[in-house]
Design a protein around this motif. Structure first.
Motif, PDB file in Angstrom:
ATOM      1  N   PRO A  79       0.797  -1.235   0.000  1.00  0.00           N
ATOM      2  CA  PRO A  79       0.000   0.000   0.000  1.00  0.00           C
ATOM      3  C   PRO A  79       0.830   1.287   0.000  1.00  0.00           C
ATOM      4  O   PRO A  79       0.270   2.372  -0.029  1.00  0.00           O
ATOM      5  N   LYS A  80       2.137   1.177  -0.027  1.00  0.00           N
ATOM      6  CA  LYS A  80       3.004   2.368  -0.069  1.00  0.00           C
ATOM      7  C   LYS A  80       3.628   2.571  -1.451  1.00  0.00           C
ATOM      8  O   LYS A  80       4.484   3.421  -1.632  1.00  0.00           O
ATOM      9  N   ASP A  81       3.177   1.815  -2.442  1.00  0.00           N
ATOM     10  CA  ASP A  81       3.753   1.906  -3.781  1.00  0.00           C
ATOM     11  C   ASP A  81       3.079   3.027  -4.572  1.00  0.00           C
ATOM     12  O   ASP A  81       2.017   2.846  -5.171  1.00  0.00           O
ATOM     13  N   VAL A  82       3.716   4.178  -4.572  1.00  0.00           N
ATOM     14  CA  VAL A  82       3.195   5.375  -5.245  1.00  0.00           C
ATOM     15  C   VAL A  82       3.010   5.130  -6.736  1.00  0.00           C
ATOM     16  O   VAL A  82       2.008   5.539  -7.322  1.00  0.00           O
ATOM     17  N   HIS A  83       3.960   4.466  -7.334  1.00  0.00           N
ATOM     18  CA  HIS A  83       3.917   4.219  -8.777  1.00  0.00           C
ATOM     19  C   HIS A  83       2.636   3.472  -9.163  1.00  0.00           C
ATOM     20  O   HIS A  83       1.992   3.800 -10.162  1.00  0.00           O
ATOM     21  N   VAL A  84       2.265   2.489  -8.373  1.00  0.00           N
ATOM     22  CA  VAL A  84       1.079   1.690  -8.690  1.00  0.00           C
ATOM     23  C   VAL A  84      -0.184   2.543  -8.599  1.00  0.00           C
ATOM     24  O   VAL A  84      -1.052   2.468  -9.466  1.00  0.00           O
ATOM     25  N   TYR A  85      -0.291   3.366  -7.565  1.00  0.00           N
ATOM     26  CA  TYR A  85      -1.457   4.249  -7.455  1.00  0.00           C
ATOM     27  C   TYR A  85      -1.521   5.201  -8.652  1.00  0.00           C
ATOM     28  O   TYR A  85      -2.586   5.457  -9.203  1.00  0.00           O
ATOM     29  N   ASN A  86      -0.373   5.717  -9.035  1.00  0.00           N
ATOM     30  CA  ASN A  86      -0.329   6.619 -10.181  1.00  0.00           C
ATOM     31  C   ASN A  86      -0.771   5.899 -11.454  1.00  0.00           C
ATOM     32  O   ASN A  86      -1.573   6.426 -12.232  1.00  0.00           O
ATOM     33  N   ARG A  87      -0.278   4.691 -11.657  1.00  0.00           N
ATOM     34  CA  ARG A  87      -0.644   3.928 -12.853  1.00  0.00           C
ATOM     35  C   ARG A  87      -2.129   3.552 -12.832  1.00  0.00           C
ATOM     36  O   ARG A  87      -2.789   3.540 -13.858  1.00  0.00           O
TER      37      ARG A  87
ATOM     38  N   SER B  96      -0.533  10.743  -3.600  1.00  0.00           N
ATOM     39  CA  SER B  96       0.002  11.988  -3.035  1.00  0.00           C
ATOM     40  C   SER B  96       0.040  11.945  -1.509  1.00  0.00           C
ATOM     41  O   SER B  96       0.850  12.632  -0.901  1.00  0.00           O
ATOM     42  N   ALA B  97      -0.799  11.119  -0.888  1.00  0.00           N
ATOM     43  CA  ALA B  97      -0.725  10.948   0.566  1.00  0.00           C
ATOM     44  C   ALA B  97       0.561  10.208   0.957  1.00  0.00           C
ATOM     45  O   ALA B  97       1.170  10.504   1.983  1.00  0.00           O
ATOM     46  N   VAL B  98       0.980   9.264   0.110  1.00  0.00           N
ATOM     47  CA  VAL B  98       2.217   8.524   0.366  1.00  0.00           C
ATOM     48  C   VAL B  98       3.431   9.395   0.062  1.00  0.00           C
ATOM     49  O   VAL B  98       4.414   9.386   0.802  1.00  0.00           O
ATOM     50  N   ASP B  99       3.370  10.167  -1.016  1.00  0.00           N
ATOM     51  CA  ASP B  99       4.497  11.015  -1.422  1.00  0.00           C
ATOM     52  C   ASP B  99       3.999  12.434  -1.718  1.00  0.00           C
ATOM     53  O   ASP B  99       3.802  12.805  -2.882  1.00  0.00           O
ATOM     54  N   PRO B 100       3.804  13.237  -0.665  1.00  0.00           N
ATOM     55  CA  PRO B 100       3.256  14.583  -0.863  1.00  0.00           C
ATOM     56  C   PRO B 100       4.219  15.556  -1.563  1.00  0.00           C
ATOM     57  O   PRO B 100       3.820  16.662  -1.910  1.00  0.00           O
TER      58      PRO B 100
ATOM     59  N   GLU C 147       5.397  16.478  -7.452  1.00  0.00           N
ATOM     60  CA  GLU C 147       4.571  17.415  -8.221  1.00  0.00           C
ATOM     61  C   GLU C 147       3.804  16.748  -9.346  1.00  0.00           C
ATOM     62  O   GLU C 147       2.709  17.185  -9.723  1.00  0.00           O
ATOM     63  N   ASN C 148       4.349  15.663  -9.892  1.00  0.00           N
ATOM     64  CA  ASN C 148       3.674  14.961 -10.986  1.00  0.00           C
ATOM     65  C   ASN C 148       2.336  14.368 -10.550  1.00  0.00           C
ATOM     66  O   ASN C 148       1.389  14.317 -11.331  1.00  0.00           O
ATOM     67  N   LEU C 149       2.272  13.936  -9.300  1.00  0.00           N
ATOM     68  CA  LEU C 149       1.013  13.377  -8.793  1.00  0.00           C
ATOM     69  C   LEU C 149      -0.075  14.446  -8.736  1.00  0.00           C
ATOM     70  O   LEU C 149      -1.222  14.193  -9.077  1.00  0.00           O
ATOM     71  N   TYR C 150       0.293  15.659  -8.306  1.00  0.00           N
ATOM     72  CA  TYR C 150      -0.688  16.751  -8.249  1.00  0.00           C
ATOM     73  C   TYR C 150      -1.103  17.176  -9.658  1.00  0.00           C
ATOM     74  O   TYR C 150      -2.267  17.503  -9.892  1.00  0.00           O
TER      75      TYR C 150
ATOM     76  N   GLU D 110       3.810  24.838  -6.716  1.00  0.00           N
ATOM     77  CA  GLU D 110       4.449  25.174  -5.435  1.00  0.00           C
ATOM     78  C   GLU D 110       5.683  24.302  -5.221  1.00  0.00           C
ATOM     79  O   GLU D 110       6.696  24.765  -4.721  1.00  0.00           O
ATOM     80  N   ILE D 111       5.563  23.037  -5.617  1.00  0.00           N
ATOM     81  CA  ILE D 111       6.679  22.105  -5.453  1.00  0.00           C
ATOM     82  C   ILE D 111       7.759  22.384  -6.499  1.00  0.00           C
ATOM     83  O   ILE D 111       8.946  22.386  -6.188  1.00  0.00           O
TER      84      ILE D 111
END
Length: 186
Positions: A102-110, A132-136, A139-142, A167-168
């Protein structure tokens, strides 16, 4: 030794552009060593490129059965499906990976990308929020979240996300262009 020979033949045939013989050599190698998941994935990718979806899916399923806990492999297969606009298949696999990690940012993004491509904007927004909660600080996530809000016709929320991206990284060209495009519409 036979599997290495078949692998070599598959490579030679692939380089010559003879996909049919390359596939046959891969299948022969798999016949000699059926528990090799990476070989199954390679075969699946070639079959998918040829439009042989049913056969590719069978090869991918075999790889998953061989290594059911290998989440990197599942992500690789999901990426293959996503590249071929088989977004529902990709989504299913990405979800299995996100449950395992559940901490895999890449998977959530995909997942967000796969949902956006399907027109499921609310689901995409939820996945980008998880990322974005895992990696705030990404900037790409936002930016991706802003795109999902735009496609969902939630302009104010999109503006807020593009501004967070800026902002980032104040030099984030795509986020700046997205904001300019919104301003020009008003």
């Amino acid at each position: 030794k036979f599997t290495k020979a078949y692998d070599g033949l598959a490579d030679v045939y692939a380089k010559k552009g003879d996909t049919g013989k390359s596939i046959q050599a891969m299948q022969d190698a798999i016949g000699q060593s059926p528990r090799n998941a990476s070989r199954q994935i390679a075969l699946g990718k070639v079959l998918l490129e040829k439009g042989m979806v049913k056969e590719a899916t069978a090869a991918f399923d075999s790889a998953v059965k061989t290594e059911p806990t290998n989440m990197v492999m599942r992500s690789e297969i999901a990426e293959s499906f996503l590249a071929k606009d088989m977004d529902e298949e990709a989504t299913t696999l990405f979800h299995s990976v996100s449950r395992a990690d559940p901490k895999d940012v890449h998977v959530y993004n995909r997942l967000g990308i796969a949902y956006r491509k399907q027109g499921k904007f609310q689901e995409a927004i939820e996945e980008y929020k998880k990322a974005s909660a895992v990696d705030p600080g990404d900037e790409n996530l936002y930016y991706n979240l802003g795109r999902a809000y735009m496609e969902a016709k939630k302009v104010d929320e999109a503006i807020a996300q593009f501004n967070k991206a800026l902002e980032i990284d104040p030099d984030f060209k795509e986020a700046r262009e997205a904001l300019d495009k919104i301003r020009n519409r008003k």
